[in-house]
Write a protein that holds these residues in place. Structure first.
Motif, mmCIF file in Angstrom:
data_model
loop_
_atom_site.group_PDB
_atom_site.id
_atom_site.type_symbol
_atom_site.label_atom_id
_atom_site.label_comp_id
_atom_site.label_asym_id
_atom_site.label_seq_id
_atom_site.Cartn_x
_atom_site.Cartn_y
_atom_site.Cartn_z
ATOM 1 N N ASP A 266 -6.655 -30.973 13.400
ATOM 2 C CA ASP A 266 -6.136 -32.262 13.869
ATOM 3 C C ASP A 266 -4.869 -32.038 14.679
ATOM 4 O O ASP A 266 -3.767 -31.967 14.137
ATOM 5 N N GLN A 267 -5.035 -31.913 15.983
ATOM 6 C CA GLN A 267 -3.899 -31.710 16.878
ATOM 7 C C GLN A 267 -3.906 -32.834 17.922
ATOM 8 O O GLN A 267 -4.715 -32.812 18.857
ATOM 9 N N PRO A 268 -3.068 -33.841 17.753
ATOM 10 C CA PRO A 268 -3.046 -34.932 18.720
ATOM 11 C C PRO A 268 -2.847 -34.429 20.149
ATOM 12 O O PRO A 268 -1.949 -33.628 20.421
ATOM 13 N N LEU A 269 -3.724 -34.896 21.048
ATOM 14 C CA LEU A 269 -3.609 -34.603 22.480
ATOM 15 C C LEU A 269 -2.822 -35.744 23.098
ATOM 16 O O LEU A 269 -3.239 -36.907 23.023
ATOM 17 N N LEU A 270 -1.693 -35.421 23.701
ATOM 18 C CA LEU A 270 -0.771 -36.425 24.212
ATOM 19 C C LEU A 270 -0.706 -36.355 25.733
ATOM 20 O O LEU A 270 -0.877 -35.290 26.327
ATOM 21 N N ALA A 271 -0.435 -37.483 26.357
ATOM 22 C CA ALA A 271 -0.321 -37.516 27.811
ATOM 23 C C ALA A 271 0.702 -38.554 28.232
ATOM 24 O O ALA A 271 0.955 -39.539 27.529
ATOM 25 N N LEU A 272 1.281 -38.307 29.398
ATOM 26 C CA LEU A 272 2.238 -39.235 29.999
ATOM 27 C C LEU A 272 1.908 -39.338 31.476
ATOM 28 O O LEU A 272 1.932 -38.335 32.195
ATOM 29 N N ASP A 273 1.580 -40.540 31.911
ATOM 30 C CA ASP A 273 1.238 -40.794 33.314
ATOM 31 C C ASP A 273 2.318 -41.694 33.902
ATOM 32 O O ASP A 273 2.188 -42.910 33.953
ATOM 33 N N GLY A 274 3.426 -41.072 34.289
ATOM 34 C CA GLY A 274 4.562 -41.837 34.782
ATOM 35 C C GLY A 274 5.854 -41.121 34.437
ATOM 36 O O GLY A 274 5.847 -40.026 33.859
ATOM 37 N N PRO A 275 6.987 -41.720 34.744
ATOM 38 C CA PRO A 275 8.273 -41.076 34.465
ATOM 39 C C PRO A 275 8.590 -41.058 32.976
ATOM 40 O O PRO A 275 8.049 -41.862 32.203
ATOM 41 N N PRO A 276 9.470 -40.169 32.549
ATOM 42 C CA PRO A 276 9.860 -40.135 31.130
ATOM 43 C C PRO A 276 10.664 -41.361 30.756
ATOM 44 O O PRO A 276 11.294 -42.008 31.595
ATOM 45 N N ALA A 277 10.641 -41.680 29.467
ATOM 46 C CA ALA A 277 11.314 -42.881 28.969
ATOM 47 C C ALA A 277 12.766 -42.629 28.587
ATOM 48 O O ALA A 277 13.457 -43.562 28.164
ATOM 49 N N VAL A 278 13.225 -41.393 28.706
ATOM 50 C CA VAL A 278 14.614 -41.052 28.376
ATOM 51 C C VAL A 278 15.211 -40.276 29.546
ATOM 52 O O VAL A 278 14.478 -39.733 30.376
ATOM 53 N N PRO A 279 16.529 -40.211 29.639
ATOM 54 C CA PRO A 279 17.161 -39.484 30.749
ATOM 55 C C PRO A 279 16.837 -37.996 30.733
ATOM 56 O O PRO A 279 16.661 -37.383 29.683
ATOM 57 N N VAL A 280 16.773 -37.439 31.913
ATOM 58 C CA VAL A 280 16.494 -36.017 32.092
ATOM 59 C C VAL A 280 17.739 -35.188 31.787
ATOM 60 O O VAL A 280 18.855 -35.572 32.145
#
Length: 295
Positions: A139-153
């Protein structure tokens, strides 16, 4: 360490019978069909998609690996499986796992893991009928982000260079030991360090360095296709854990990755609650479930 499957008779296309799909080694002419197949799920299939983008051929995959594929009665490619140091299923139905297991045995390859979508990965492992696994992570959650990050770089995270190798390599080894349970250089460092240098040369290795020049955060893009990237090797120096350093660090990785492909992905162990919380904070969402079998 890698194991070799040797039991059972060698596989060949002629051994596929009526109920099982026709499975054979893919050739260059299968490239368009493979490209269409991996595009069904560009996040889950990024490993093979990246190799396909890099080589331009279903036959010339590099590193001595090959791909076998299953075809339906109309000759349409319906699934595939990467056979190399790792076994990686692509759109494989669990019902067809025994056919792929037969192909894996017949390849007489040494392999270190099976990884990919959980149902296919675990079905292939089961069909290998007794292959001794060192660890099974179902059980290894597959994660994705399609867009900018939600926190500062974090502006201090940068692309690494060959000049960073001597301080970066020990951090890479530490991450591997924590994640996999043994040293990647125990039997010789040449292959592992070559891979570290390849990632640096490709511009796919990133790190933040401390005041004394030590690595305090690092990560790599292990797979890069035109549609998605997959982050690997995320590591924070134990002395800096719990400080939130990974939030800005991962945000920086996302921004670097988005310059290469629109979707940034990774998979994480279900029990790593701290990492999962950090990824959620950055904006990653679960889009599937992977599994890994380590040999």
């Amino acid at each position: 360490m890698a194991k070799m499957l040797s039991k059972a008779a060698p596989w060949s296309p002629s051994r596929s019978r009526s109920a099982a799909p026709q499975v054979r080694r893919l050739v260059h002419e299968d490239t368009p069909a493979l490209a269409e197949l991996v595009s069904v799920d560009p996040v889950a299939n990024v490993f093979v998609a990246a190799h396909l983008d890099a080589t331009g051929s279903a036959a010339a995959m590099g590193s001595g690996a090959e791909i076998v594929g299953a075809f339906d009665g109309d000759g349409r490619l319906t699934s595939a499986c990467w056979l190399g140091a790792n076994i990686v299923p692509v759109e494989v139905s669990p019902a067809h796992a025994p056919t792929y297991a037969q192909a894996i045995r017949g390849s007489h390859r040494r392999f270190a893991s099976i990884f990919g979508p959980a149902e296919a990965t675990l079905a292939i492992f089961s069909a290998l009928d007794g292959a001794p696994a060192r660890d099974v992570r179902p059980d290894q959650p597959l994660l994705a982000l399609d867009g900018p990050p939600a926190v500062p770089v974090d502006p201090l995270v940068r692309v690494t260079t060959e000049a960073d190798f001597d301080v970066l390599a020990p951090a890479c080894v530490s991450m591997f030991e924590e994640e996999v349970g043994y040293s990647p250089v125990a039997g010789g460092s040449e292959n592992y360090y070559r891979r570290v240098r390849q990632l640096i040369a490709a511009g796919h290795s990133f790190a933040r360095f401390g005041e004394r020049g030590e690595v305090v955060f690092k990560a790599e893009l292990g797979s890069v296709s035109s549609a998605a990237t997959q982050v690997q090797g995320v590591w924070v120096d134990p002395r800096h854990r719990g400080t939130g350093l990974s939030h800005g660090g991962m945000a920086a990785i996302v921004e670097h990755a988005r310059a290469l492909a629109p979707i940034v992905s990774l998979y994480v162990n279900d029990y790593n609650h701290r990492a999962r919380a950090a990824y959620r904070k950055v904006g990653f969402e679960q889009v599937g479930t992977f599994a890994t079998v380590l040999f």
